[in-house]
Motif scaffolding. Structure first.
Motif, mmCIF file in Angstrom:
data_model
loop_
_atom_site.group_PDB
_atom_site.id
_atom_site.type_symbol
_atom_site.label_atom_id
_atom_site.label_comp_id
_atom_site.label_asym_id
_atom_site.label_seq_id
_atom_site.Cartn_x
_atom_site.Cartn_y
_atom_site.Cartn_z
ATOM 1 N N TRP A 1 -10.743 -1.499 -13.955
ATOM 2 C CA TRP A 1 -10.576 -2.719 -13.320
ATOM 3 C C TRP A 1 -11.841 -3.330 -13.132
ATOM 4 O O TRP A 1 -12.847 -2.759 -12.543
ATOM 5 N N TRP B 1 -11.588 -5.509 -3.067
ATOM 6 C CA TRP B 1 -10.478 -4.780 -2.794
ATOM 7 C C TRP B 1 -10.783 -3.485 -2.078
ATOM 8 O O TRP B 1 -11.451 -2.524 -2.559
ATOM 9 N N ASP C 1 -8.237 -0.804 0.562
ATOM 10 C CA ASP C 1 -6.914 -0.438 1.106
ATOM 11 C C ASP C 1 -7.114 -0.137 2.433
ATOM 12 O O ASP C 1 -8.184 0.291 3.164
ATOM 13 N N ASP D 1 -2.863 -3.046 0.440
ATOM 14 C CA ASP D 1 -4.052 -3.354 -0.324
ATOM 15 C C ASP D 1 -4.385 -4.783 -0.024
ATOM 16 O O ASP D 1 -3.385 -5.539 0.335
ATOM 17 N N MET E 1 -2.609 -7.978 -1.007
ATOM 18 C CA MET E 1 -2.721 -7.758 -2.282
ATOM 19 C C MET E 1 -1.602 -6.801 -2.596
ATOM 20 O O MET E 1 -1.391 -5.651 -1.832
ATOM 21 N N ARG E 2 -0.849 -6.908 -3.621
ATOM 22 C CA ARG E 2 0.307 -5.938 -4.179
ATOM 23 C C ARG E 2 0.067 -5.752 -5.639
ATOM 24 O O ARG E 2 -0.621 -6.576 -6.188
ATOM 25 N N TRP E 3 0.824 -4.667 -6.083
ATOM 26 C CA TRP E 3 0.824 -4.475 -7.532
ATOM 27 C C TRP E 3 2.007 -4.620 -7.998
ATOM 28 O O TRP E 3 3.116 -4.003 -7.763
ATOM 29 N N TRP F 1 -0.411 -4.953 -12.522
ATOM 30 C CA TRP F 1 -1.486 -5.803 -12.277
ATOM 31 C C TRP F 1 -1.466 -6.185 -10.885
ATOM 32 O O TRP F 1 -0.501 -6.360 -9.839
ATOM 33 N N PRO F 2 -2.928 -6.552 -10.068
ATOM 34 C CA PRO F 2 -2.714 -6.891 -8.585
ATOM 35 C C PRO F 2 -2.457 -8.272 -8.527
ATOM 36 O O PRO F 2 -2.575 -9.302 -9.354
ATOM 37 N N LEU G 1 -2.522 -11.218 -5.832
ATOM 38 C CA LEU G 1 -3.198 -11.654 -4.739
ATOM 39 C C LEU G 1 -2.824 -12.957 -3.829
ATOM 40 O O LEU G 1 -2.214 -13.878 -4.560
#
Length: 510
Positions: A195, A241, A243, A249, A269-271, A275-276, A278
């Motif tokens: 990434w 980024w 955690d 995140d 931030m989530r997945w 993909w992230p 934001l």
């Protein structure tokens, strides 16, 4: 539910990068020509930060940065923790990519070494892969290299001492519709994907992009993941980024606020779909900055605060919050810990504080603030001056100046080569209290009062208000200085005695 408000750091902490080690979060930022450089901040909740150290006492090459080199020096750095060691990799666009290490981010840090010499290499970030190999991604400064808007990856040895492979362009922004000024990459690996988080579009007008590939060499696909949209947060990009201990995140990034510099925001931030995501979702993978959000670590408290700015000079040596405009010499100051700071008057060749390395500064807070200090002028050479300055591409200062007949209180500004006098009158003695008050727009009012009548005398405002002007890649700064005219005998230069410095930010002691 306790909430935090953005920006979490409403002052000039440009190009932030951050990591978590255990329960502690660590952040660094660009420092350009200022020394000491590479500020190190610590937090336990990603919201409240303490400025604990500076990793770079002097900016190399030391002789080159003996003079203020505005806009040069330490550009966007990266911070990593590898094999129990903290690692900073930073670029100097005129000299190359440097590395320094420490076992404790509070220091001491190693002497920096040059990993890749050259002009125009910027914004480096290392990655140690699962097989033990190491890579470095970086961008390009068109002003030095003649190319920009592209990201390059090169293999380096795991100790970050030398290049061991040939560099390759992995993302060419010229091939992406609408992309310009692609820079500031941060390299990560997650679930077998490489990434690259990288901003594009310019400091004040851009957005945040994320690239991913199954190979560090590409090909990379991308998404725009954070943009201004209808929010007041322009240019939401370039950051880190991280955690939290609970597995959540977060993304730290900056916003360009002009005279207040590049202030730091925190986005959830989530997945989703690999993909992230934001900030606040907008659809199609895009997000916009949140202005308020539940705290990342609710148990740690719900109060934001600026890093400490006031200083009673009760401890020996200078606190981490202070920096010079160039690499300092030992005889520039004395800070013995007795409640006063002594600045020796340094010769100012053109009488221009922008060329004067011996201006001791802090960032300008992004909220209304008031700065006060007491200053005593020492020295017999006419033209010797000292005071409290608001410094940028233009500047103004209030303070004391030695004349052939005594000492005057003066207010001066400079928007060009020479300083203009806005006000000047005889001072009631060799010591006065100085005050600089700034509003939410960065408009400043300079004031003074007699030190021996501080308890009974009102402040005297000088002239009309003056608007702060940003510096070169940085916001405006507040500084202390003592300067002697060219040709003045060494024994007559003297200097100034300052202290304490009291700072109130938005009605709160800081």
């Amino acid at each position: 539910m306790a909430l935090y408000s953005n920006p979490v750091l409403d002052a000039d902490w440009p190009d932030p990068d951050a990591i978590r080690v255990g329960d502690d979060f660590w952040m660094i930022a660009s420092s350009f020509n200022r020394a000491p450089g590479l500020p190190v901040l610590r937090s336990s909740d990603l919201v409240t930060w303490e400025h604990v150290a500076n990793a770079l006492p002097l900016v190399p090459p030391v002789d080159h940065y003996a003079l203020p080199r505005h806009g040069s020096g330490v550009w966007a750095p990266s911070l990593r923790h590898h094999d129990g060691v903290f690692v900073i990799v930073y670029p100097d666009p005129d000299h190359g990519i440097y590395v320094l290490t420490a076992t404790d981010p509070r220091g001491p840090w190693s002497e920096p070494w040059c990993l890749i010499p050259g002009r125009g290499l910027i914004d480096p970030c290392p990655l140690w892969d699962d097989d033990g190999r190491a890579y470095l991604v970086h961008g390009w400064a068109g002003s030095r290299a003649g190319i920009k808007n592209r990201l390059t990856v090169v293999e380096v040895d795991p100790g970050l001492r030398q290049v061991v492979g040939s560099p390759r362009t992995v993302v060419d922004g010229d091939e992406l519709p609408g992309f310009r000024t692609l820079e500031g990459p941060k390299l990560y690996k997650r679930d077998g994907w490489y990434w690259i988080f990288a901003p594009a579009g310019g400091v004040a007008t851009g957005w945040q992009t994320v690239f991913r590939s199954r190979s560090v060499w590409g090909p990379y696909e991308h998404r725009v993941v954070l943009e201004q949209d209808a929010t007041p947060v322009n240019g939401p990009h370039q950051g880190a980024w991280v955690d939290a201990p609970d597995g959540s995140d977060w993304f730290l990034h900056f916003q360009d606020r002009g005279v207040f510099g590049r202030v730091v925001h925190l986005q959830p931030m989530r997945w989703e779909d690999g993909w992230p995501q934001l900030g606040e979702p907008l659809g199609h993978g895009r997000g916009r900055p949140v202005l308020k959000h539940p705290l990342p670590v609710p148990a740690r408290g719900d109060e934001q605060q600026e890093p400490v700015r006031s200083d009673d000079f009760a401890a020996p040596a200078l606190a981490a919050r202070w920096h010079w405009q160039a690499n300092p010499l030992p005889d520039w100051y004395e800070a013995p810990g007795d409640g006063a700071l002594r600045l020796r008057a340094q010769v100012s060749a053109r009488g221009d504080l922008r060329d004067h390395g011996a201006v001791l500064c802090q960032q300008l807070p992004g909220r209304p603030s008031t700065w006060t200090t007491r200053v005593t002028l020492q020295g017999a050479a006419p033209g010797t001056r000292c005071g409290l300055a608001l410094l940028g591409r233009e500047y103004a200062w209030v303070g004391l100046v030695r004349t052939p007949t005594g000492i005057d209180v003066a207010l001066r500004r400079s928007a060009g080569v020479a300083e203009d006098s806005l006000a000047q009158s005889p001072a009631p003695g060799g010591a006065v209290d100085l005050r600089l008050a700034l509003d939410a727009d960065g408009t400043a009012t300079f004031s003074w009062r007699a030190a021996d009548r501080a308890g009974t005398e009102a402040w005297h405002d000088l002239s009309s208000a003056w608007s702060a002007v940003e510096g070169h890649w940085i916001g405006a700064e507040v500084g202390l200085f003592a300067a002697a005219p060219p040709g003045s005998p060494v024994g007559e230069r003297g200097g100034a005695l300052f202290g304490p410095v009291r700072v109130t930010v938005a009605g709160k002691d800081a």
